[in-house]
Structures are given as structure tokens and as C-alpha cells.
Write an enzyme that holds these catalytic residues in place. Structure first.
Site, PDB file in Angstrom:
ATOM      1  N   THR A 222      -3.546   5.730   3.748  1.00  0.00           N
ATOM      2  CA  THR A 222      -3.648   4.380   4.313  1.00  0.00           C
ATOM      3  C   THR A 222      -2.694   3.428   3.609  1.00  0.00           C
ATOM      4  OG1 THR A 222      -5.957   4.751   4.934  1.00  0.00           O
ATOM      5  CG2 THR A 222      -5.226   2.466   4.805  1.00  0.00           C
TER       6      THR A 222
ATOM      7  N   HIS B  41       0.692   3.846   5.004  1.00  0.00           N
ATOM      8  CA  HIS B  41       0.809   3.191   6.318  1.00  0.00           C
ATOM      9  C   HIS B  41       0.928   1.671   6.184  1.00  0.00           C
ATOM     10  CE1 HIS B  41       0.354   6.944   8.262  1.00  0.00           C
ATOM     11  NE2 HIS B  41      -0.954   7.058   8.122  1.00  0.00           N
TER      12      HIS B  41
END
Length: 147
Positions: free
Chosen positions: A45, A48
Site C-alpha cells: 500500500t 501505491h
């Protein structure tokens, strides 16, 4: 305090964050908990976020301190906090909820209308201190090192 902050989106993970000196967070809610971070994890995450993949879904203001997998020691608590005390070791859940919206009152915290996500929608735990809330800390058993 020092914090690892994202200043611009990039595909270069080795150069994504800069160490900055920033103000230590303060508690802005009666159920607030200030945690001195002892350990913080990096996951996909975070990659990202660095790449800017979340910008279509979550408003982000850069620079921002990343880090949503944090643990540490409670250093300050708000007036309404009863679950933890200063000096307690805790894990910080990455979803900070209000506890009063309809979803929270129905036990659907993941649909909180006022949710915040450290390291995604607000400053996170790649810093010396993290401001979070009582509903988002899990006390560790005595003797468990938060690192």
C-alpha cells in the site's frame, strides 16, 4: 521531530521519502492518543501511495508522512480515554474512526463517515510520534516489545 515524508509522487521507491523536521502532533480530540513510534512497517500500500495510485480515491495533501503499520508507547491521552494509559505499549490500527456516525454506532467501523487513514489521508507513523484515537489502538500484553 523527524518524519519520513512524501513530497511528490514517483515510481522510484529508493528516493521517494525525505527526512524532514516537523512539529510533533498534538491531540485534537478528547479520545486522542499520542504514540511514540517504536516500529513501523512498509507494505505494498505504501508503494501505491508513493506512486500516486490512491489520488483518485483519497484526497492527499503533500508533503505527507507515510506509515500506517505502527506500534509504540502511549505518551499522552485525551480526557475521554479509558482503554490505555501513558506508558502502555500499543499497536495502532490503520483506520481511525469517529465512533459516533451511523456506521460506527452500528458496528460497521470500516464504513465510518469520518474515517481517517494515517499515511494515506493524514500524517502517519514514519515519524517519532503518531496522533491517533482510542478506538484505533490495541494494547499489547505486558512484556511485549512494540518493535
Amino acid at each position: 521531530m523527524r518524519a519520513a515524508r512524501l513530497h511528490e509522487y514517483t515510481d522510484d521507491m529508493s528516493d521517494a521519502l525525505r527526512l524532514d523536521d516537523v512539529d510533533r502532533p498534538s491531540l485534537d480530540r478528547p479520545d486522542g492518543v499520542l504514540v511514540e513510534v517504536a516500529g513501523a512497517g512498509w507494505c505494498q500500500t505504501d508503494n501505491h501511495i508513493v506512486e500516486g495510485m490512491w489520488t483518485d480515491y483519497v484526497d492527499q495533501e503533500l508533503p505527507m508522512t507515510l506509515g500506517h503499520e505502527s506500534a509504540g508507547v502511549v505518551r499522552e491521552i485525551g480526557d475521554d480515554v479509558t482503554l490505555v494509559s501513558e506508558g502502555d505499549a500499543v499497536i495502532c490500527h490503520p483506520h481511525v474512526t469517529c465512533g459516533v456516525c451511523r456506521a460506527c454506532r452500528q458496528g460497521e467501523d470500516m464504513h465510518c463517515e469520518n474515517a481517517e487513514f494515517p499515511g494515506l489521508s493524514r500524517d502517519g507513523g514514519f515519524a517519532e510520534y503518531l496522533a491517533t484515537a482510542e478506538r484505533s489502538v490495541v494494547p499489547l500484553p505486558e512484556g511485549v516489545d512494540p518493535v
